[in-house]
Design a protein around this motif. Structure first.
Motif, PDB file in Angstrom:
ATOM      1  N   GLU A   1       0.804  -1.212   0.000  1.00 59.05           N
ATOM      2  CA  GLU A   1       0.000   0.000   0.000  1.00 59.05           C
ATOM      3  C   GLU A   1       0.846   1.276   0.000  1.00 59.05           C
ATOM      4  OE1 GLU A   1      -1.904  -0.965   3.693  1.00 59.05           O
ATOM      5  OE2 GLU A   1      -0.183  -0.274   4.839  1.00 59.05           O
ATOM      6  N   SER A   2       2.120   1.154   0.347  1.00 55.44           N
ATOM      7  CA  SER A   2       2.950   2.360   0.501  1.00 55.44           C
ATOM      8  C   SER A   2       3.591   2.806  -0.807  1.00 55.44           C
ATOM      9  CB  SER A   2       4.038   2.138   1.559  1.00 55.44           C
ATOM     10  OG  SER A   2       4.951   1.146   1.138  1.00 55.44           O
ATOM     11  N   THR A   3       3.492   1.986  -1.843  1.00 53.08           N
ATOM     12  CA  THR A   3       4.011   2.372  -3.155  1.00 53.08           C
ATOM     13  C   THR A   3       2.901   2.186  -4.183  1.00 53.08           C
ATOM     14  OG1 THR A   3       4.884   0.125  -3.409  1.00 53.08           O
ATOM     15  CG2 THR A   3       6.434   1.816  -2.689  1.00 53.08           C
ATOM     16  N   ARG A   4       3.001   2.937  -5.273  1.00 58.50           N
ATOM     17  CA  ARG A   4       1.932   2.878  -6.281  1.00 58.50           C
ATOM     18  C   ARG A   4       1.894   1.511  -6.956  1.00 58.50           C
ATOM     19  NH1 ARG A   4       1.478   7.053 -11.447  1.00 58.50           N
ATOM     20  NH2 ARG A   4      -0.497   6.236 -12.250  1.00 58.50           N
ATOM     21  N   PHE A   5       3.060   1.021  -7.329  1.00 54.64           N
ATOM     22  CA  PHE A   5       3.175  -0.329  -7.861  1.00 54.64           C
ATOM     23  C   PHE A   5       4.264  -1.055  -7.079  1.00 54.64           C
ATOM     24  CE2 PHE A   5       1.064   1.908 -11.292  1.00 54.64           C
ATOM     25  CZ  PHE A   5       0.082   1.000 -11.646  1.00 54.64           C
ATOM     26  N   THR A   6       4.470  -2.312  -7.412  1.00 49.56           N
ATOM     27  CA  THR A   6       5.465  -3.123  -6.719  1.00 49.56           C
ATOM     28  C   THR A   6       6.673  -3.300  -7.617  1.00 49.56           C
ATOM     29  OG1 THR A   6       3.976  -4.302  -5.227  1.00 49.56           O
ATOM     30  CG2 THR A   6       5.892  -5.519  -6.019  1.00 49.56           C
ATOM     31  N   MET A   7       7.817  -2.740  -7.185  1.00 44.23           N
ATOM     32  CA  MET A   7       9.069  -2.854  -7.940  1.00 44.23           C
ATOM     33  C   MET A   7       9.784  -4.121  -7.471  1.00 44.23           C
ATOM     34  SD  MET A   7      11.833  -1.918  -9.720  1.00 44.23           S
ATOM     35  CE  MET A   7      10.986  -0.573 -10.517  1.00 44.23           C
ATOM     36  N   ASN A   8       9.490  -5.238  -8.106  1.00 41.42           N
ATOM     37  CA  ASN A   8      10.186  -6.482  -7.768  1.00 41.42           C
ATOM     38  C   ASN A   8      11.580  -6.418  -8.377  1.00 41.42           C
ATOM     39  OD1 ASN A   8      11.136  -9.004  -7.247  1.00 41.42           O
ATOM     40  ND2 ASN A   8       9.492 -10.117  -8.263  1.00 41.42           N
ATOM     41  N   ILE A   9      12.550  -6.063  -7.559  1.00 48.96           N
ATOM     42  CA  ILE A   9      13.901  -5.884  -8.090  1.00 48.96           C
ATOM     43  C   ILE A   9      14.426  -7.219  -8.646  1.00 48.96           C
ATOM     44  CG2 ILE A   9      15.268  -6.310  -5.997  1.00 48.96           C
ATOM     45  CD1 ILE A   9      15.730  -3.279  -8.302  1.00 48.96           C
ATOM     46  N   GLY A  10      13.868  -8.303  -8.160  1.00 47.02           N
ATOM     47  CA  GLY A  10      14.235  -9.623  -8.675  1.00 47.02           C
ATOM     48  C   GLY A  10      13.901  -9.791 -10.150  1.00 47.02           C
ATOM     49  N   THR A  11      12.868  -9.125 -10.604  1.00 41.38           N
ATOM     50  CA  THR A  11      12.504  -9.218 -12.019  1.00 41.38           C
ATOM     51  C   THR A  11      13.555  -8.522 -12.877  1.00 41.38           C
ATOM     52  OG1 THR A  11      10.173  -9.244 -11.410  1.00 41.38           O
ATOM     53  CG2 THR A  11      10.679  -8.741 -13.703  1.00 41.38           C
ATOM     54  N   VAL A  12      14.074  -7.406 -12.395  1.00 35.83           N
ATOM     55  CA  VAL A  12      15.137  -6.694 -13.106  1.00 35.83           C
ATOM     56  C   VAL A  12      16.375  -7.593 -13.212  1.00 35.83           C
ATOM     57  CG1 VAL A  12      16.642  -4.662 -13.053  1.00 35.83           C
ATOM     58  CG2 VAL A  12      14.265  -4.490 -12.248  1.00 35.83           C
ATOM     59  N   ILE A  13      16.701  -8.221 -12.105  1.00 37.00           N
ATOM     60  CA  ILE A  13      17.872  -9.098 -12.065  1.00 37.00           C
ATOM     61  C   ILE A  13      17.677 -10.295 -12.998  1.00 37.00           C
ATOM     62  CG2 ILE A  13      19.210 -10.618 -10.537  1.00 37.00           C
ATOM     63  CD1 ILE A  13      18.389  -8.571  -8.236  1.00 37.00           C
ATOM     64  N   ALA A  14      16.488 -10.871 -12.948  1.00 39.15           N
ATOM     65  CA  ALA A  14      16.207 -12.017 -13.821  1.00 39.15           C
ATOM     66  C   ALA A  14      16.250 -11.594 -15.285  1.00 39.15           C
ATOM     67  CB  ALA A  14      14.845 -12.615 -13.475  1.00 39.15           C
ATOM     68  N   ALA A  15      15.714 -10.409 -15.578  1.00 40.64           N
ATOM     69  CA  ALA A  15      15.705  -9.937 -16.969  1.00 40.64           C
ATOM     70  C   ALA A  15      17.130  -9.804 -17.492  1.00 40.64           C
ATOM     71  CB  ALA A  15      14.954  -8.609 -17.076  1.00 40.64           C
ATOM     72  N   LYS A  16      18.019  -9.245 -16.678  1.00 39.64           N
ATOM     73  CA  LYS A  16      19.419  -9.098 -17.095  1.00 39.64           C
ATOM     74  C   LYS A  16      20.039 -10.458 -17.446  1.00 39.64           C
ATOM     75  CE  LYS A  16      22.019  -6.344 -17.387  1.00 39.64           C
ATOM     76  NZ  LYS A  16      22.354  -5.686 -18.694  1.00 39.64           N
ATOM     77  N   ARG A  17      19.613 -11.499 -16.781  1.00 38.69           N
ATOM     78  CA  ARG A  17      20.184 -12.823 -17.044  1.00 38.69           C
ATOM     79  C   ARG A  17      19.496 -13.534 -18.205  1.00 38.69           C
ATOM     80  NH1 ARG A  17      21.506 -10.786 -13.111  1.00 38.69           N
ATOM     81  NH2 ARG A  17      23.248 -11.252 -11.703  1.00 38.69           N
ATOM     82  N   LYS A  18      18.250 -13.222 -18.438  1.00 41.31           N
ATOM     83  CA  LYS A  18      17.508 -13.957 -19.462  1.00 41.31           C
ATOM     84  C   LYS A  18      17.609 -13.334 -20.851  1.00 41.31           C
ATOM     85  CE  LYS A  18      14.052 -15.729 -16.212  1.00 41.31           C
ATOM     86  NZ  LYS A  18      14.120 -17.189 -16.345  1.00 41.31           N
ATOM     87  N   THR A  19      17.850 -12.020 -20.929  1.00 35.37           N
ATOM     88  CA  THR A  19      17.853 -11.393 -22.247  1.00 35.37           C
ATOM     89  C   THR A  19      19.138 -10.609 -22.495  1.00 35.37           C
ATOM     90  OG1 THR A  19      16.667  -9.964 -23.798  1.00 35.37           O
ATOM     91  CG2 THR A  19      16.609  -9.307 -21.487  1.00 35.37           C
ATOM     92  N   HIS A  20      19.502 -10.547 -23.768  1.00 31.94           N
ATOM     93  CA  HIS A  20      20.654  -9.738 -24.180  1.00 31.94           C
ATOM     94  C   HIS A  20      20.266  -8.283 -24.372  1.00 31.94           C
ATOM     95  CE1 HIS A  20      18.940  -9.674 -28.250  1.00 31.94           C
ATOM     96  NE2 HIS A  20      18.656 -10.932 -28.043  1.00 31.94           N
ATOM     97  N   LEU A  21      18.971  -7.988 -24.325  1.00 30.92           N
ATOM     98  CA  LEU A  21      18.519  -6.606 -24.534  1.00 30.92           C
ATOM     99  C   LEU A  21      18.827  -5.767 -23.298  1.00 30.92           C
ATOM    100  CD1 LEU A  21      15.024  -7.507 -26.051  1.00 30.92           C
ATOM    101  CD2 LEU A  21      17.007  -6.613 -27.323  1.00 30.92           C
TER     102      LEU A  21
END
Lengths: 323, 323, 323, 323
Positions: free
Chosen positions: D222-242
């Motif tokens: 409730e304290s943030t507008r959305f949920t910034m799952n930093i784990g998704t950023v980390i996973a994205a860096k490992r899964k894609t070359h983009l």
């Protein structure tokens, strides 16, 4: 600011006044009413409301889809996830019609998560649906992903806006300028406020033929494909005059859960059920685990109708429902 | 490894063999069966299962709470969120009993998010519930937060494990060694797997008198207090032989949604409904927005019973339900 | 009502007045202040606050754990998920100490989802931790699931309250009456408000030695075990004076994500990192996929310290951080 | 089936063979490689992969936006949520350019939840952005909601696909046929798999100029507008070359959280930060609570650059990061 004049005279007086004051406004005719949209604020009138979808605007809307009156008694739309070929559609349509479906559903343009999944037959799929419509005298509903497809879908009776386009506002605005009925799904990450606001994009263009279809949201549960928050269905019934539909196929993701979920939706007040049925689910090109066997649908349709009659008939129900 | 011998002879043979091999095992008597828990793996027998809660262990369990047979026909537990004083409980109990409740609920020890909210009357609250039980001849259910309270709750008929203690494994283990019926809620952030595994802590201690109570989970919806994923209720009915209860009061957080949510739960197959009713909801010391007025409960109870009879009676239902 | 008198005189005056008026109150000494908890409302004083965890009560708290000052520079607690045997703990402790850990973590009583998973060595596990503490001169932190274990844990330097007991209020109240430092995790379905309110149960008993440990929540993401909302860490730093710790091991569930997540946590302002390290992760009895190899930890610890120094040293930082 | 021939000769041989066998295929040139998309299965070759976004296809992509090389050093895009008027854009652009932004962001076509919120200046907004681009020599990025706007946006350097169109597959397919760089946000209810699959719609059309922008998802906090799952950023860096970008403005919804969230994103490996800055946030026509003051941005940009250099320079980092 949205103003709903109570009668012709009040409307004329209001517009005269707005013209005299040089204010910027726009009128839309919807449900035999004229609604005035006014830029800015400051107009003192008792007849302004916040949203056209709201029950402060009207009590209850019945959407007429080629004679099927959604919002009166229970409406059931059934059919395959995707149109795969003529035989599949004809056989499925023949069965769901015989077993009591009011409408035939089927996807010709399929919004698939991966570009390498079956993307639908497109125009050919629409033609197949039209043949089923003619052959079995049953209205058809299919998904529109883009205004460009509108012409191709001229003979389609109801256009579905899917979860992935639930906030595609250009598409919604486009549909607002037509009068073709719309089945508007919620986005998988949307709150009820966002879902209802999406309908407002269509309504304020003048198209009031909208059925709100809840297909669940993303949640924490692992045993179902999506999360069917039955509370959202209940809240929607209280917040909007538009009919509410539930899609138990996508929400559950498992055919063995579909019946119970559909029954729950009807018990919760749902006006319509849209359910996936395939003549041969095991061989379906998409969502094969959630499409019902025709015989499952036969039993389901019978139960849903009985339940709807029962629910509507229960003593005192209406007193409490919309207090 | 869990082994369920089919008869006395097989059990004796198995144990003889385990003793002979010097293996470490433990036996528990539950539901008139003897179950063998074996450390390690490698025992070749056809009669091993994964979980005692599972429908591979048994088909259906009826939990007897002072004569109320949960899992047969619909059970309704009603009463205030919290025990506030004797008058409130007596008046509420009198009304819910008259209107058809099978059990009286009420919290004496209240797990409140903030330490500055009303924490319940504790032992005095239990005494008040006992008086209501005697006066109105109705079994009582109340929440236990801690094994220490067990003695005080000797005359309570069913102990509720709340959402916040849903994975308090020491409490669950403790209750597993008793035979008092348990109403086990799901944790607000738990999946169905975690919820069912919680029951296993009680079952494998030998206490099979468990009713699984779904009270919704945290979700993205803003219009309801929690998210009532009706799919979880449906999945629970298929995965466990234990009766399933739904709590529409906490899930919705709004009394005007409670009736529809309870009807949906029964339509989905729920065996029991636990609902908050207060003789004067506006003045309630907790959850005042979600507690029903007694007259709302009167209508609700009538409808729920009618619906349950109707659902159970529908043709072919059973064929599909647990295929 | 919580009142924080500014000095001894004001406190005495207030208490005299409360006694004179016959009002019910309670005082607690915490952080060298005396706080007055007053039943009811109506006391006009400028010095009342809502919560002891709040930054309106004090600016910043440093928690001293056997000489380790959490909240000053970066604190790192490392060690195995579960204590499995003496060799494992000694070897892991030796390595994490050498590589820069300030504290040794390890679970002796393990709250496991399933009763058939390894439940920890219990008392024997505590004894092993104590030996490691003595041998390597490193404070130890372990989870307490129940007040009963408190005596056994007399020599433990910091007690962890795990996610499943995050709202076990009896346990929290119990810890509030001690002065042993507490590492308080958030419940996996809790909002920040619920998490902070949990600390209030400990604080208002008089124990101010609390570190808030965020271990992620349930979310919609499939690529991580839990959802690490870094916004919650940031919000916690602004809402409470208590130090904030992050557990990247449970949040990610994958050892290859742990380093980046820990770096992000430190960049976001985290005061402490609690990370799982195992001398032989592949053979771990629990959470084997998320425990780091000792050499990974060596690199991680070095980077975290460097980053913390860097972050703290950046120009203007403080001006913005807590504006 | 996706086949990536290792050299020209292998490609020619493959195509000759496919032609000879009469198989249906399609080739696309991307990143100086030729990729063969083959209908059906059964082709035995070692060089097939599942997804073009995957790191099995290539290691790392740098996207060139008018000279700004995203994926090399840190890229910062800054500017107002919406283009409101020329003065606002010019003043903001002037400041963010001076303070170190690489790109100017600003919405001309705004997808707003409600049709009664400010919808953007449309074409006029694009013209204003172009003037800022010329005046301050800074590339511009703006959101495209619909292929129809493409011509109007000819001079825009990078097109953003917003959260609400994250699965608007017709729009994605359209952009796949262009070579203009795309900033692709995740849908607010999407998993990482759905987000990455969305990029595949663009990639397999031949456009490899994509930056993945994570803006958080719906969650329980409730304290943030959305949920910034930093784990998704980390996973994205490992899964894609983009390259991976993070939008801390929408994720937090509060300007006082933006700095810490942006720092965390860079520490987690983000290649780009897109942040909302307004010359007068209090008067902004949209999202006024989350847009930074220019001076906040000045400090933020400095810190982010310093941090990026620091993170990239840390010993052994690379060894661990992409092991």
């Amino acid at each position: 600011m949205i103003i709903v004049p109570v009668d012709e005279k009040e409307k004329d007086d209001l517009i005269e006044r707005l013209n005299y004051e040089g204010r910027s406004y726009r009128t839309v005719n919807i449900y035999d009413k004229t609604v005035v949209f006014l830029d800015g604020k400051g107009m003192s009138t008792e007849h302004h409301i916040k949203h056209l979808y709201s029950r402060e605007f009207r009590d209850r809307t019945v959407v007429n889809v080629a004679g099927v009156r959604i919002g009166e008694s229970l409406t059931i739309a059934a059919g395959p996830c995707a149109v795969e070929n003529e035989e599949q559609v004809m056989e499925t349509a023949s069965l769901v019609k015989r077993y009591g479906a009011d409408m035939l559903r089927g996807g010709a343009y399929k919004p698939r998560t991966s570009p390498y999944s079956f993307q639908g037959l497109g125009k050919d799929g629409i033609r197949i649906l039209e043949r089923a419509k003619d052959e079995f005298n049953i209205p058809i509903v299919t998904e529109i992903m883009n205004p460009e497809y509108y012409e191709i879908m001229e003979n389609v009776d109801m256009l579905q806006v899917g979860s992935r386009n639930a906030q595609n506002f250009d598409l919604l605005r486009f549909l607002g300028k037509k009068d073709k009925p719309v089945l508007l799904k919620n986005g998988m990450g949307n709150t009820i406020g966002e879902w209802l606001d999406a309908s407002e994009y269509i309504l304020n263009g003048g198209n009031g033929n909208i059925v709100m279809c809840y297909r669940g949201v993303r949640g924490i549960e692992e045993s179902t494909r999506f999360t069917m928050n039955i509370g959202t269905v209940i809240a929607a019934k209280r917040k909007t005059h538009l009919p509410v539909c539930v899609d138990p196929s996508h929400a559950s993701g498992k055919r063995e859960y579909v019946e119970s979920m559909a029954l729950a939706a009807v018990a919760a007040g749902s006006d319509m059920i849209e359910v996936e049925v395939h003549n041969d689910p095991e061989c379906a090109l998409s969502d094969s685990e959630q499409q019902l066997y025709p015989d499952d649908f036969r039993k389901l349709a019978k139960k849903l109708r009985k339940l709807k009659t029962f629910i509507d008939g229960m003593d005192e129900k209406t007193n409490i429902q919309y207090q």
